[in-house]
Enzyme design. Structure first.
Site: not given
Lengths: 213, 213
Positions: A44, A118, A122, A191-194
């Site tokens: 990962e 990430d 931009k 994931t934690e973010y998910e």
């Protein structure tokens, strides 16, 4: 991910060389030596706080896992998860995704996971996106024949960009989910973010792509 | 689309042979004769009520358009739109997408539009989806080099299926929009269905794919 500085992180990482491999260059081409078996290796890139990789290792004992994370203050949390998981088939590398070829030979890796990378929205930061063709080239050089990337994100722009990037690189799209948590996909490890993001009801995008000869 | 039977439709269609071409096989390989110029030809397979194709013709006078629709009771509405548009660069064909090779030679067509095609969600109906590989083969045989398909739908399952189908056929994905009406895409012409569906706030998926050599 912007995180709090943890001055004690370096020391803690050094205390667990059996989990955060301090000399990964020594295992280039011979990760089977480290794991003591020749099970397929899945990595990962950008492992964050480590919930995904440690949970995957627990659920899939027949696969070896390596989580790669550059940020010291983040990988130290992943280390806690790996210690807690207490399984022999997961390790961590404290390094940059751009350096993967220093640690893996062609064929060392069977699958690359990219989770909630990430988005670098931009245009001038396009090259930093982990699905930019310069990164695809790196993954291709460490993966075996027909090597796969499994990618998920909540970021629509990054997902759109990545599908085009994969296709222009000549990769084959084997599966795509445009709302992972409202689909028939089974076995998803969050994931934690998910977990946080999904609670808001936004869709998670996911795809499986493969390099072709 | 399930529609009301219109017994007068056949007669009306026959009254306008300049718009609903009665003998398309005669123009195979020579559509430039019909249009009287050699502008690129874009076709819409499943043109429905005709708002998209007639509006596109109005906005893009440098392109010739043909809308193809099998259902008599539907194409008669498209005919009204074409009469109303009153431009020389749009025609209709009352026929089936599976028969395209009877009316178009390789290179006759520069672009195929598929808009809100029937999703045929059941696995056993996969072959009826207009993005099934058997249809891609047909489009490939009438398109010129690097010919494109522009596809949009509100149906998540059909879009997921189609992206994989395009990729497995070896097509290149040049652009993808996962929420067309919340994107920077400019110049979108809505179909009747799209107007209704978008009002409910659901996302429209869109992609541009290209055959490669």
């Amino acid at each position: 991910m912007r995180v709090r500085h943890k001055p004690w992180a370096k020391e803690k990482i050094e205390q667990y060389p059996q989990f955060v491999i301090p000399n990964p260059q020594d295992y280039k081409g011979k990760w089977t030596d480290l794991f003591g078996n020749d099970k397929p290796l899945h990595i990962e890139v950008g492992t964050g706080k480590g919930q995904f990789i440690s949970e995957m290792a627990r659920v899939h004992p027949d696969i070896n896992y390596i989580g790669i994370e550059l940020q010291q203050s983040v990988i130290v949390t992943a280390l806690d998860k790996v210690i807690e998981a207490d399984v022999p088939n997961v390790k961590l590398l404290h390094t940059d995704g751009a350096d993967l070829r220093n640690f893996f030979s062609q064929g060392d890796v069977a699958r690359v996971y990219l989770n909630f990378s990430d988005p670098w929205p931009k245009n001038r930061h396009e090259k930093r996106r982990l699905t930019h063709h310069s990164f695809l080239k790196i993954y291709e050089e460490i993966l075996g024949d027909q090597g796969e990337i499994h990618f998920k994100t909540d970021n629509r722009g990054l997902f759109e960009y990545s599908l085009v990037s994969f296709s222009h690189y000549g990769m084959k799209l084997n599966g795509v989910w445009l709302d992972l948590h409202d689909s028939d996909y089974e076995g998803n490890i969050m994931t934690e973010y998910e977990e946080k993001f999904t609670a808001k009801g936004h869709p998670i995008y996911r795809c499986e792509v493969q390099f072709t000869d």
